[in-house]
Design an enzyme around this catalytic site. Sequence first.
Site, mmCIF file in Angstrom:
data_model
loop_
_atom_site.group_PDB
_atom_site.id
_atom_site.type_symbol
_atom_site.label_atom_id
_atom_site.label_comp_id
_atom_site.label_asym_id
_atom_site.label_seq_id
_atom_site.Cartn_x
_atom_site.Cartn_y
_atom_site.Cartn_z
ATOM 1 N N TYR A 69 -5.426 -19.010 6.474
ATOM 2 C CA TYR A 69 -6.744 -18.574 6.014
ATOM 3 C C TYR A 69 -7.480 -17.788 7.088
ATOM 4 C CZ TYR A 69 -6.364 -20.494 1.434
ATOM 5 O OH TYR A 69 -5.958 -20.693 0.144
ATOM 6 N N GLN A 103 -9.917 -13.211 -10.227
ATOM 7 C CA GLN A 103 -9.032 -14.187 -9.575
ATOM 8 C C GLN A 103 -9.136 -14.047 -8.061
ATOM 9 O OE1 GLN A 103 -4.977 -14.316 -11.768
ATOM 10 N NE2 GLN A 103 -5.850 -12.337 -12.292
ATOM 11 N N VAL A 105 -10.459 -14.015 -4.237
ATOM 12 C CA VAL A 105 -11.308 -14.897 -3.446
ATOM 13 C C VAL A 105 -12.011 -14.116 -2.328
ATOM 14 C CG1 VAL A 105 -9.814 -16.888 -3.950
ATOM 15 C CG2 VAL A 105 -9.458 -15.586 -1.825
ATOM 16 N N HIS A 121 -10.876 -18.534 -8.933
ATOM 17 C CA HIS A 121 -10.024 -19.175 -7.919
ATOM 18 C C HIS A 121 -10.808 -19.498 -6.644
ATOM 19 C CE1 HIS A 121 -6.146 -17.449 -9.971
ATOM 20 N NE2 HIS A 121 -6.648 -18.490 -10.609
ATOM 21 N N CYS A 132 -16.703 -35.907 1.413
ATOM 22 C CA CYS A 132 -17.920 -36.011 0.594
ATOM 23 C C CYS A 132 -18.025 -34.895 -0.454
ATOM 24 C CB CYS A 132 -19.170 -36.043 1.481
ATOM 25 S SG CYS A 132 -19.590 -34.448 2.237
ATOM 26 N N CYS A 152 -20.533 -35.628 7.263
ATOM 27 C CA CYS A 152 -19.754 -36.875 7.317
ATOM 28 C C CYS A 152 -18.544 -36.787 8.238
ATOM 29 C CB CYS A 152 -19.308 -37.267 5.908
ATOM 30 S SG CYS A 152 -17.885 -36.334 5.313
HETATM 31 C C1 BJW Z 1 -2.489 -2.460 -8.356
HETATM 32 C C2 BJW Z 1 -2.758 -1.811 -7.187
HETATM 33 C C3 BJW Z 1 -3.728 -0.814 -7.252
HETATM 34 C C4 BJW Z 1 -1.288 -3.224 -6.701
HETATM 35 N N1 BJW Z 1 -4.330 -0.557 -8.421
HETATM 36 N N2 BJW Z 1 -3.086 -2.191 -9.507
HETATM 37 C C5 BJW Z 1 1.433 -22.630 -17.685
HETATM 38 C C6 BJW Z 1 2.739 -22.223 -17.579
HETATM 39 C C7 BJW Z 1 3.398 -22.298 -16.346
HETATM 40 C C8 BJW Z 1 2.744 -22.765 -15.210
HETATM 41 C C9 BJW Z 1 1.453 -23.165 -15.319
HETATM 42 C C10 BJW Z 1 0.797 -23.113 -16.553
HETATM 43 N N3 BJW Z 1 -0.467 -23.541 -16.378
HETATM 44 C C11 BJW Z 1 -0.636 -23.850 -15.064
HETATM 45 C C12 BJW Z 1 0.516 -23.646 -14.404
HETATM 46 C C13 BJW Z 1 0.742 -23.862 -12.948
HETATM 47 C C14 BJW Z 1 0.166 -22.747 -12.105
HETATM 48 C C15 BJW Z 1 0.845 -21.437 -12.468
HETATM 49 O O1 BJW Z 1 0.321 -20.583 -13.134
HETATM 50 N N4 BJW Z 1 2.033 -21.211 -11.965
HETATM 51 C C16 BJW Z 1 2.736 -19.952 -12.220
HETATM 52 C C17 BJW Z 1 3.121 -19.320 -10.891
HETATM 53 C C18 BJW Z 1 3.869 -20.177 -13.164
HETATM 54 N N5 BJW Z 1 -1.272 -22.631 -12.256
HETATM 55 C C19 BJW Z 1 -2.107 -23.447 -11.638
HETATM 56 O O2 BJW Z 1 -1.673 -24.343 -10.921
HETATM 57 C C20 BJW Z 1 -3.598 -23.257 -11.832
HETATM 58 N N6 BJW Z 1 -4.169 -24.493 -12.174
HETATM 59 C C21 BJW Z 1 -4.133 -25.001 -13.418
HETATM 60 O O3 BJW Z 1 -3.755 -24.353 -14.358
HETATM 61 O O4 BJW Z 1 -4.535 -26.323 -13.505
HETATM 62 C C22 BJW Z 1 -4.137 -27.081 -14.625
HETATM 63 C C23 BJW Z 1 -2.621 -27.311 -14.546
HETATM 64 C C24 BJW Z 1 -2.015 -27.611 -13.335
HETATM 65 C C25 BJW Z 1 -0.620 -27.794 -13.264
HETATM 66 C C26 BJW Z 1 0.159 -27.662 -14.402
HETATM 67 C C27 BJW Z 1 -0.452 -27.344 -15.615
HETATM 68 C C28 BJW Z 1 -1.849 -27.168 -15.671
HETATM 69 C C29 BJW Z 1 -4.260 -22.834 -10.549
HETATM 70 C C30 BJW Z 1 -3.820 -21.501 -10.096
HETATM 71 C C31 BJW Z 1 -4.486 -21.152 -8.765
HETATM 72 C C32 BJW Z 1 -3.906 -19.879 -8.199
HETATM 73 N N7 BJW Z 1 -4.380 -19.646 -6.906
HETATM 74 C C33 BJW Z 1 -3.920 -18.481 -6.175
HETATM 75 C C34 BJW Z 1 -3.918 -18.742 -4.658
HETATM 76 C C35 BJW Z 1 -5.239 -18.909 -4.082
HETATM 77 C C36 BJW Z 1 -5.037 -18.977 -2.604
HETATM 78 C C37 BJW Z 1 -5.889 -17.955 -1.916
HETATM 79 O O5 BJW Z 1 -6.102 -16.856 -2.414
HETATM 80 O O6 BJW Z 1 -6.313 -18.302 -0.829
HETATM 81 O O7 BJW Z 1 -4.695 -17.351 -6.523
HETATM 82 S S1 BJW Z 1 -2.278 -17.976 -6.542
HETATM 83 C C38 BJW Z 1 -2.538 -16.290 -6.262
HETATM 84 O O8 BJW Z 1 -2.139 -15.629 -7.474
HETATM 85 C C39 BJW Z 1 -4.064 -16.118 -6.135
HETATM 86 C C40 BJW Z 1 -4.312 -15.019 -7.138
HETATM 87 O O9 BJW Z 1 -5.654 -15.059 -7.575
HETATM 88 C C41 BJW Z 1 -3.299 -15.285 -8.205
HETATM 89 C C42 BJW Z 1 -3.022 -14.117 -9.100
HETATM 90 O O10 BJW Z 1 -2.401 -13.079 -8.412
HETATM 91 P P1 BJW Z 1 -2.725 -11.583 -8.803
HETATM 92 O O11 BJW Z 1 -4.147 -11.294 -8.594
HETATM 93 O O12 BJW Z 1 -2.180 -11.282 -10.143
HETATM 94 O O13 BJW Z 1 -1.945 -10.793 -7.651
HETATM 95 P P2 BJW Z 1 -0.417 -10.285 -7.611
HETATM 96 O O14 BJW Z 1 -0.107 -9.978 -6.176
HETATM 97 O O15 BJW Z 1 0.496 -11.199 -8.305
HETATM 98 O O16 BJW Z 1 -0.415 -8.949 -8.458
HETATM 99 C C43 BJW Z 1 -1.088 -7.774 -8.033
HETATM 100 C C44 BJW Z 1 -0.982 -6.744 -9.143
HETATM 101 O O17 BJW Z 1 -1.757 -5.614 -8.772
HETATM 102 C C45 BJW Z 1 0.436 -6.249 -9.403
HETATM 103 O O18 BJW Z 1 0.672 -6.241 -10.805
HETATM 104 C C46 BJW Z 1 0.443 -4.827 -8.851
HETATM 105 O O19 BJW Z 1 1.274 -3.936 -9.595
HETATM 106 C C47 BJW Z 1 -0.999 -4.445 -9.004
HETATM 107 N N8 BJW Z 1 -1.492 -3.473 -8.050
HETATM 108 N N9 BJW Z 1 -1.930 -2.364 -6.185
HETATM 109 C C48 BJW Z 1 -3.946 -1.295 -9.533
HETATM 110 N N10 BJW Z 1 -4.030 -0.104 -6.134
HETATM 111 ZN ZN ZN Z 2 -18.467 -34.355 4.233
#
Ligand code: BJW
Ligand code: ZN
Length: 243
Positions: A69, A103, A105, A121, A132, A152
């Site tokens: 981070y 999505q 942060v 997110h 706490c 705390c």
């Molecule tokens: C351009 C460009 C330019 C480049 N112009 N475009 C259902 C099915 C299967 C699994 C699950 C499900 N439900 C939940 C899950 C589990 C899990 C999940 O989804 N897993 C999958 C990997 C399968 N989800 C969770 O755990 C979530 N919680 C939840 O659902 O709770 C209930 C639950 C839990 C467990 C089981 C079931 C239910 C929480 C998800 C939290 C995600 N957090 C993160 C990390 C945060 C850490 C941090 O940032 O410090 O968030 S993961 C990471 O990915 C981050 C992002 O926000 C997120 C999405 O990524 P994003 O934004 O799409 O980025 P990229 O890199 O993937 O894509 C970039 C895109 O931009 C590309 O397409 C490029 O082409 C494009 N691009 N340059 C335009 N210039």
């Molecule tokens: Zn505290």
Amino acid sequence: MGTGSTLDVVRHKLSAARSVTVLTGAGISADSGVPTFRGTDGLWRNFRAEDLATPEAFARDPRLVWQWYNWRRELIATTRPNPAHEAVAHMEQRFERFWLITQNVDGLHRDAGSRQLSEIHGNIWMVRCTVCRRVTENRDVPIAILPLCKLCSGLLRPHIVWFGESLAEDDLQTSGASLKTSDVCLIIGTSGLVYPAAGFGAIAKQAGAFVVEINLDSTQQSSLVDVTLQGRAKDIVPLLLQT
Ligand code: BJW
Ligand code: ZN
């Protein structure tokens, strides 16, 4: 359809829209220099986000997770919103109802002036006490490795939603309500791999919205959307409101 006429279709839909939802991902901030998650530039010391962004990783090695981070905080602290963030911020004034679901942060949408938004997110400049649960802002760069709560003395963690953790209930409610009532839904710069956000386009589509994807590449959701505008967010998003 070539990009020219597709762009005209999207402009026309937007000019008639009363309610708009925008969903953004890492791609919109890539144009500001923030690495995406799933490109090779998203790697840090050979770790994938999936290895570090979990409660298990933090429990096992909080130092390692805080070092990651810190690397990201240092990087993000030097970045500025780009024309795509600015164009999205302008949309708040343009439509009767508008909601931004990000999505990301990095806080760049807020820096650009967006206020009607859910940071589903979390935010890298917020920390939460593991004991706490108090949430506070912390903009230290670098932040102390193993920062402690002033109330705390509990260990602080990033106020970010990690894999396996639930999103905030009010963010889910607000996002769902907007997706289900929008005339147009724009999905900008997300790979559509991470749930629940990966299902948001389908929710809007089912409720009758015209769904537009703006991305450099084709994605998981390209087959679901009404049109895809392929290119960089910073080049395309500002064109959408021009008539
Ligand atoms: C351009 C460009 C330019 C480049 N112009 N475009 C259902 C099915 C299967 C699994 C699950 C499900 N439900 C939940 C899950 C589990 C899990 C999940 O989804 N897993 C999958 C990997 C399968 N989800 C969770 O755990 C979530 N919680 C939840 O659902 O709770 C209930 C639950 C839990 C467990 C089981 C079931 C239910 C929480 C998800 C939290 C995600 N957090 C993160 C990390 C945060 C850490 C941090 O940032 O410090 O968030 S993961 C990471 O990915 C981050 C992002 O926000 C997120 C999405 O990524 P994003 O934004 O799409 O980025 P990229 O890199 O993937 O894509 C970039 C895109 O931009 C590309 O397409 C490029 O082409 C494009 N691009 N340059 C335009 N210039
Ligand atoms: Zn505290």
